[in-house]
Design an enzyme around this catalytic site. Structure first.
Site, short mmCIF file in Angstrom:
data_model
loop_
_atom_site.label_atom_id
_atom_site.label_comp_id
_atom_site.label_asym_id
_atom_site.label_seq_id
_atom_site.Cartn_x
_atom_site.Cartn_y
_atom_site.Cartn_z
N ILE A 142 -3.35 3.82 -0.46
CA ILE A 142 -2.99 3.42 0.90
C ILE A 142 -2.94 4.67 1.78
CG2 ILE A 142 -1.22 2.34 2.33
CD1 ILE A 142 -0.35 0.76 -0.17
N GLU A 172 1.61 4.72 -4.13
CA GLU A 172 0.76 3.83 -3.33
C GLU A 172 -0.65 3.73 -3.89
OE1 GLU A 172 0.69 7.92 -1.26
OE2 GLU A 172 2.00 6.74 -2.54
#
Length: 375
Positions: free
Chosen positions: A245, A287
């Protein structure tokens, strides 16, 4: 000698011979029946052992649909399971069990769907097949049975489902037939079902990321070894995606850790929506996610990666506490063709993951929100 005495003696001998033949015939019938009963007992013991020895949900279901049908000479066998309490269908999806693999496995959302003539299913119901009553239970079968046995699977006073047996013989299941054996069979199956479901759930918990409800790193690495080995045997290509991300720290700073958790869950959901049941998604930590695509070409893998990227970038994320948030993701992708799937499996897995990771860094360096291929 008196002829009458001789005649009487002959009649006595004949009668004795007849009685001996009759006794022998009765003994023979008893031996045949004993052998038949012993054969039935052996088959039932074999079935019990295979059911009890099942180590997984898939193995147990196979024994119910195949072993039970063969050993008990049944024409139709279906299994209806109540889905509401355990959310079994989601569990099967996580176990990579495709619904087409077991077409005779049915799901109902509540116990009321298994009622017969508006009565709760508490005891076996035997008799002639009636379309209005039984059609749903035998809907996957190629032909309708003539006589049926609908057997509740009850464990700790809860109805887990029903075992539905069908026969083309109208006398196989009649309403006045004894049910001791099938009730015993139902008890064994109910216990086995509860055990394998609990076991599968414990395994699933240990291999699942608690926040996103996708697989964890341990499972993905294990799955990668299995899939590379399978790809070698069946001669197909696989692909690995490393996803990260973009600017996730900024998301946490702006929307708090609750907002960050919302984003992680939604990213996992959107990635999973673009995958097949046979593919694997796992959270590698923070992430970062890894996706393993099986039996796929380089071109198709790129198309999937681009769909994932667009599904995240094109629609803002609705957060539970702080409004909406725009999110993008960077993806590195590496493929392993059948021609290059060589050497130690462990080494091949590490090399594939490393190539995808390097491609991810290229995507980060080249502006993020893009897909880059490994060299």
């Amino acid at each position: 000698m008196d002829k009458s005495l001789i005649s009487g003696s002959n009649h006595l001998v004949d009668a004795t011979h007849n009685e001996v033949h009759l006794v022998r015939a009765q003994l023979q019938d008893l031996l045949i029946e004993a052998r038949h009963n012993q054969d039935i007992l052996n088959r039932h013991q074999t079935l019990d052992l295979q059911l009890i020895g099942s180590h997984s949900f898939r193995e147990l279901i196979q024994h119910i649909f195949v072993t039970l049908a063969e050993l008990c000479e049944l024409d139709q066998v279906t299994l209806s399971l109540v889905n509401s309490q355990h959310n079994l269908q989601d569990m099967l999806a996580d176990l990579k069990v495709d619904s087409t693999e077991f077409p005779f496995l049915l799901f109902v959302q509540s116990e009321t769907e298994l009622q017969i003539e508006a009565r709760p299913l508490k005891k076996p119901v035997l008799g002639n097949y009636e379309t209005d009553l039984h059609q749903t239970l035998f809907s996957p079968c190629f032909e309708q049975p003539v006589s049926v046995a609908i057997i509740p699977l009850i464990r700790q006073s809860k109805l887990l489902g029903s075992l539905n047996l069908g026969s083309m013989n109208p006398e196989r299941f009649s309403f006045d037939m004894g049910t001791d054996f099938i009730e015993r069979l139902a008890s064994i199956i109910a216990i086995c079902l509860e055990n394998v479901i609990n076991s599968e759930r414990l395994t699933q918990i240990s291999l699942t990321d608690a926040l996103t409800n996708v697989s964890n790193r341990r499972y993905v690495e294990q799955r990668m070894l299995e899939e590379i080995g399978r790809a070698r045997r069946q001669h197909y290509g696989i692909a690995c995606m490393y996803l990260d991300i973009d600017h996730f720290k900024n998301i946490n700073d702006q929307h708090g850790h609750q907002g960050g958790d919302d984003v992680l869950r939604e990213v996992a959901k959107r990635i999973k929506a673009e995958l097949r049941l046979s593919d694997t998604i796992g959270r590698f930590g923070g992430e970062e996610f890894v996706v393993l695509l099986v039996n796929t070409s380089h071109t198709n893998a790129l198309l999937v990666a681009e769909r994932i990227r667009a599904s995240i970038a094109d629609k803002p994320f609705l957060l539970s506490l702080s409004g909406i948030c725009d999110v993008t993701i960077s993806i590195g992708i590496a493929t392993l063709s059948d021609d290059h799937n060589l050497g130690e499996i462990d080494s091949a897995a590490k090399a594939l993951l490393l190539r995808a990771d390097r491609a991810l860094y290229q995507a980060k360096d080249q502006g993020r929100n893009c897909v880059r291929e490994a060299e």
